[in-house]
Design a protein around this motif. Structure first.
Motif, PDB file in Angstrom:
ATOM      1  N   GLN A 399       0.816  -1.212   0.000  1.00 13.81           N
ATOM      2  CA  GLN A 399       0.000   0.000   0.000  1.00 13.81           C
ATOM      3  C   GLN A 399       0.849   1.262   0.000  1.00 13.81           C
ATOM      4  O   GLN A 399       0.340   2.345  -0.284  1.00 13.81           O
ATOM      5  CB  GLN A 399      -0.935  -0.005   1.206  1.00 13.81           C
ATOM      6  N   THR A 402       0.553   2.353  -3.668  1.00 13.51           N
ATOM      7  CA  THR A 402      -0.712   2.421  -4.401  1.00 13.51           C
ATOM      8  C   THR A 402      -1.226   3.830  -4.581  1.00 13.51           C
ATOM      9  O   THR A 402      -2.200   4.040  -5.296  1.00 13.51           O
ATOM     10  CB  THR A 402      -1.801   1.602  -3.688  1.00 13.51           C
ATOM     11  N   HIS A 507      -5.282  -8.138  -0.059  1.00 13.45           N
ATOM     12  CA  HIS A 507      -4.267  -7.244  -0.631  1.00 13.45           C
ATOM     13  C   HIS A 507      -3.960  -7.619  -2.080  1.00 13.45           C
ATOM     14  O   HIS A 507      -2.848  -8.032  -2.414  1.00 13.45           O
ATOM     15  CB  HIS A 507      -2.990  -7.280   0.211  1.00 13.45           C
ATOM     16  N   GLU A 509      -3.445  -5.690  -4.372  1.00 20.21           N
ATOM     17  CA  GLU A 509      -2.499  -4.745  -4.962  1.00 20.21           C
ATOM     18  C   GLU A 509      -1.075  -5.278  -4.961  1.00 20.21           C
ATOM     19  O   GLU A 509      -0.265  -4.895  -5.814  1.00 20.21           O
ATOM     20  CB  GLU A 509      -2.553  -3.406  -4.217  1.00 20.21           C
ATOM     21  N   ALA A 546      -8.086  -0.075  -4.363  1.00 24.60           N
ATOM     22  CA  ALA A 546      -6.796  -0.707  -4.074  1.00 24.60           C
ATOM     23  C   ALA A 546      -6.049  -1.059  -5.352  1.00 24.60           C
ATOM     24  O   ALA A 546      -4.822  -1.116  -5.372  1.00 24.60           O
ATOM     25  CB  ALA A 546      -7.001  -1.965  -3.226  1.00 24.60           C
ATOM     26  N   MET A 547      -6.790  -1.307  -6.431  1.00 22.67           N
ATOM     27  CA  MET A 547      -6.170  -1.707  -7.697  1.00 22.67           C
ATOM     28  C   MET A 547      -6.046  -0.548  -8.675  1.00 22.67           C
ATOM     29  O   MET A 547      -5.586  -0.744  -9.803  1.00 22.67           O
ATOM     30  CB  MET A 547      -7.007  -2.826  -8.324  1.00 22.67           C
ATOM     31  N   PRO A 550      -2.204   0.263  -9.857  1.00 20.11           N
ATOM     32  CA  PRO A 550      -1.654  -0.757 -10.755  1.00 20.11           C
ATOM     33  C   PRO A 550      -2.364  -0.805 -12.110  1.00 20.11           C
ATOM     34  O   PRO A 550      -1.709  -0.947 -13.153  1.00 20.11           O
ATOM     35  CB  PRO A 550      -1.860  -2.061  -9.970  1.00 20.11           C
TER      36      PRO A 550
END
Length: 889
Positions: A399, A402, A507, A509, A546-547, A550
């Protein structure tokens, strides 16, 4: 008419049933100070009290309840009986003696048969019945205000009050001013809609009200300063007043309000006296202990107090408005100022207890799955081993990259000193250094952590190993070392089965970041399809915020792959999708403009929309990317070089082509495109031989380079060699229109120079058909003067009309037929500027245009500036009118 401040003598009894005198001050409306602020939004709400039997103004100490109701009551035409309750009013006879005297003092007729209680401990039921009947028979309702009603805790009195209220009907309007829920059956009144309520949240001062309050105290603050003070006090009336008074006593009120310490102020004295000291010793102890928490629930509080009675105490504190707020689902929080004061009191009363409490809270919060709060408590307790181990073992270190919680995590560990040792702290240090692009120090911490992992049993080896793999992949990406990235990916694949599945699910990510780093490294190595495979897996995976980062990075890299292969439309689509991710999830600016922005600029250059491309490059240059890898740096350098060349600055473009992108391993595509750019710059300078030497060494590796080498041969006067080179294009490439259109135009020019004008005409037509789909203008502009006559006549003029040359039938009238109007357009608008202008004519706002065209507001503003310049205007309306006059619209 409200009760007068001067108490009438008539009907005024001398004493209550105990013989104590009836004090006149308890029946008078409280005086409003000169600094009092009238709040129409609340007095308007209180006006509803005239239509409901019961009204309750329920708020914490110092919330401004009493003065609010007094201000409202003073403006009523109906009589208002005011009684300020005392803790001595628990005996029914005493309480009702005061109520009856309040009615008489307000001028409300009380029949003689009602009488007055003779005994302190009881009241005759006939007295209550006759009182209710007398009130019910009045032409106008009587308003009775019972201030500080929370002091009346007798259930018997509450039942008697409910009896009178019920039977008085429309003749009584009861207003309770209290810190707690009254003992009356409030649920029935609420359910039937017969109750008016003003609660603590509504009593809080708004910024505008606070500004007026501070101004009345002689403080003139900016809106931002007032807003900050309101946020800190949560609009608490007494807090605002006390802060204002204390600030006026200092030499610099503005500085005081910015820096005041709540625990050494009148605010602290007020809260300690009015809230803390009024609680039982066990409750005081509980409040002091929970002051270390942002929020709490009974189970967590029991851990801190080592008791089992938290649930009823918290509920009671909330009901009493003791600055304990209910958040829902059994969670509570303290007013921030109250918590600040309690923490200072805790440190004075129990030195050394705070770190212990925070460590207990951190352990409980981590077990409960509240990792961010657990980390905050661990850091506040200076328990860095626990904090670092928690973030590593829970796979949360990803994180840090991110963009959403990156600052929080980075700031959390700023105070971790170098004396804290172990693999987990070193992994945290490595992550922070790599996030700051300090690869040297980051790798030093990472390697030390890897060496320590074998000797450390406290840190989860699988989770720590997976975190190591992530950081190794990031280091590989930053240094341009594809082999290291592949090894990190293999390490992660081997460790993933050993990590609990729920952690991987929580998680996503971590794996997405690792694949993004791997994809970027593969792209740098020129392994486009291998890169596309892993990047597509990231771009197509859901996962919410969270994504987001990426996915944003993966889409930008995929856009670059499409662009390098010549597929401009596909590249632009993915780049806009990346921009959509950034806007939807509000990714921070420090994440950088990203590859997507550079790709969009490169596409615009091929479309000869140079001002728009410059705006995007400026946007990219102004950003400070969190991860500046060789891929993005090469993309930035080459795009800037191509724009310089398109603007005619061949020397600067050549310098850009010679720029070195730092990396351990060189990139084949970066070298190839730099060679092609250098060759094009030499051609623009009129040096075909230098152009040939610059690109021919890589001509066999990439179709775009082969086309550029053919251009150099053609410029040197060797059309047959140019055609032969095009016939030997690399078979591994499947180039898109940005490459094939240029190749077709080189063939067309070669045919033209060889005298085959039919073939030249046919090939230019094919290039126009392919180029029109992508709005590819630059390849035609690069051709030079030989193509202009072809584009101005016949079928080719029709194919080029409207996007490459002015459409047929839209030229200006001949001078002989009509006088030529003065020039309206300084320079022709680009296609994107035309899109913006069309939406401008529809009266759309800048934000609406940006949303419709999937670009940023700043980009639209750049387009507008260019439109104004080209149309020689300075306002929107003038731009639309001039465009219509020039038949652009």
């Amino acid at each position: 008419m409200a009760a007068a401040d001067e108490m009438p003598e008539a009907g005024f009894a001398c004493a209550d049933p105990t013989g104590d005198p009836l004090l006149r001050t308890r029946f008078a409306l409280p005086a409003r100070p000169a600094t009092f602020v009238r709040r129409p939004r609340l007095t308007g709400h209180l006006d509803q009290a005239l239509g409901t039997p019961l009204t309750m103004v329920n708020g914490s100490a110092g919330a401004g309840k009493t003065l609010l109701v007094a201000d409202w009551a003073s403006g009523l035409r109906h009589p208002v009986a005011w009684l300020t309750a005392e803790s001595t009013d628990q005996a029914p006879g005493v309480f009702w003696a005061h109520v009856l005297q309040a009615l008489r003092a307000a001028g409300v007729p009380v029949a003689s048969e009602v009488g007055s209680p003779a005994e302190a401990g009881r009241v005759d039921q006939r007295t209550l019945t006759r009182l209710a009947a007398g009130l019910e028979g009045r032409d106008h309702p009587t308003v009775v205000v019972l201030d500080e009603f929370d002091r009346v805790v007798s259930r018997e009195i509450a039942e008697q009050l409910e009896f009178v209220l019920h039977h008085a009907g429309q003749g009584l309007r009861l207003v309770l001013v209290t810190r707690t829920e009254a003992l009356l059956p409030l649920h029935r009144y609420r359910a039937s809609g017969e109750m008016t309520e003003i609660r603590d949240a509504e009593l809080a001062f708004t910024p505008d009200e606070a500004h007026e309050l501070l101004t009345r105290h002689g403080l003139h603050l900016s809106a931002s300063a007032v807003q900050a003070l309101v946020e800190r006090t949560r609009g608490w009336a007494a807090g605002l007043r006390l802060c204002a008074l204390a600030a006026l006593q200092g030499t610099d009120p503005h500085t005081y309000l910015k820096q005041f310490e709540a625990d050494h102020s009148a605010v602290a004295d007020f809260l300690l006296a009015e809230v803390l000291d009024r609680q039982a010793p066990d409750t005081q102890d509980l409040l002091l202990r929970i002051s270390v928490l942002e929020r709490c629930c009974p189970d967590l509080v029991n851990v801190l107090t080592q008791r089992t009675d938290a649930e009823p105490i918290l509920a009671a504190l909330q009901r009493e408005n003791a600055f304990v707020h209910y958040l829902g689902h059994s969670w509570y929080s303290l007013h921030p100022l109250f918590a600040e004061i309690l923490r200072a009191h805790l440190r004075e009363r129990f030195p050394g207890l705070e770190p212990e409490l925070r460590s207990r809270a951190a352990q409980w919060l981590r077990r409960s799955g509240a990792l961010p709060e657990a980390l905050a408590q661990g850091a506040a307790a200076d328990d860095w081993e626990f904090t670092a181990r928690a973030v590593v073992d829970d796979l949360a270190l990803g994180q840090l990259f991110t963009g959403l919680r990156s600052d929080d995590l980075s700031a959390l560990f700023e105070r971790m000193g170098p004396d804290v040792r172990g693999p987990a702290p070193d992994l945290v240090r490595a992550a922070r250094e790599l996030a700051g692009r300090d690869v040297e120090h980051g790798l030093a911490h990472l390697h030390r952590a890897e060496e320590e992992l074998a000797r450390d049993g406290a840190t989860d080896p699988a989770a720590a190993g997976l975190t190591c793999a992530l950081l190794e992949a990031l280091a590989a990406r930053l240094t341009g070392t594809p082999g290291r990235a592949e090894r990190a990916a293999e390490q992660a694949s081997a460790l993933r089965p050993e990590v609990p599945g729920h952690l991987l699910d929580e998680h996503p990510e971590l794996n997405a970041l690792l694949l993004t780093h791997l994809g970027s490294a593969r792209l740098w190595a020129g392994r486009f399809e291998d890169a596309r495979n892993v990047l597509s897996a990231v771009a197509g995976r859901p996962g919410g915020a969270a994504m987001a980062l990426p996915r944003w990075e993966a889409l930008g890299h995929l856009a670059l792959i499409d662009y390098l292969n010549g597929w401009l439309g596909r590249a632009e689509h993915k780049a806009l999708a990346a921009a959509g991710q950034a806007q939807r999830y509000s990714l921070p600016q420090r994440s950088g403009a990203g590859l997507g922005t550079l790709v969009r600029a490169a596409v615009l250059i091929d479309r000869d929309e140079l001002d728009e491309a410059q705006a995007l490059l400026d946007e990219a240059a102004a950003s400070h990317p969190r991860v500046a890898d060789p891929v993005e740096e090469a993309g930035r350098v080459l795009t800037r070089g191509r724009l310089l060349l398109a603007r005619g600055d061949a020397r600067a473009a050549l310098a850009a082509a010679d720029a070195i992108v730092p990396a351990v391993m060189s990139s084949p595509w970066a070298e190839d495109h730099a060679a092609a750019l250098a060759s094009a710059a030499h051609l623009a300078q009129g040096h075909p031989e230098s152009a040939r030497k610059a690109v021919e060494r890589v001509a066999d590796r990439r179709a775009a380079c082969a086309v550029q080498a053919a251009r150099a041969r053609l410029a040197a006067g060797h059309p047959e060699e140019a055609l032969d080179m095009l016939d030997r294009l690399p078979e591994t490439d499947r180039p898109g229109p940005a490459v094939t259109v240029r190749a077709t135009l080189v063939r067309a020019q070669a045919a033209h120079e060889l005298g085959d004008h039919t073939a030249a005409h046919r090939l230019v037509g094919r290039a126009l058909l392919d180029g029109r789909r992508e709005q590819l203008r630059l390849p035609f502009l690069e051709c030079g003067p030989w193509i202009r006559p072809l584009l101005s006549t016949g079928r080719l003029r029709e194919l080029a009309g409207g996007w490459l040359v002015p459409a047929a039938g839209h030229g200006r009238p001949a001078p002989a037929a009509q006088p030529q109007p003065p020039a309206l357009v300084v320079e022709e608008l680009s296609a994107r500027e035309h899109d913006v202008l069309c939406r401008l004519a529809e009266m759309r706002s800048t934000e609406e245009i940006a949303a419709d065209l999937h670009v940023s507001v700043n980009t639209v503003k750049t387009h507008l500036k260019s439109i104004y310049r080209k149309l020689a205007v300075s306002r929107r309306g003038d731009a639309v009118r001039r465009a219509r006059d020039a038949r652009i619209l």
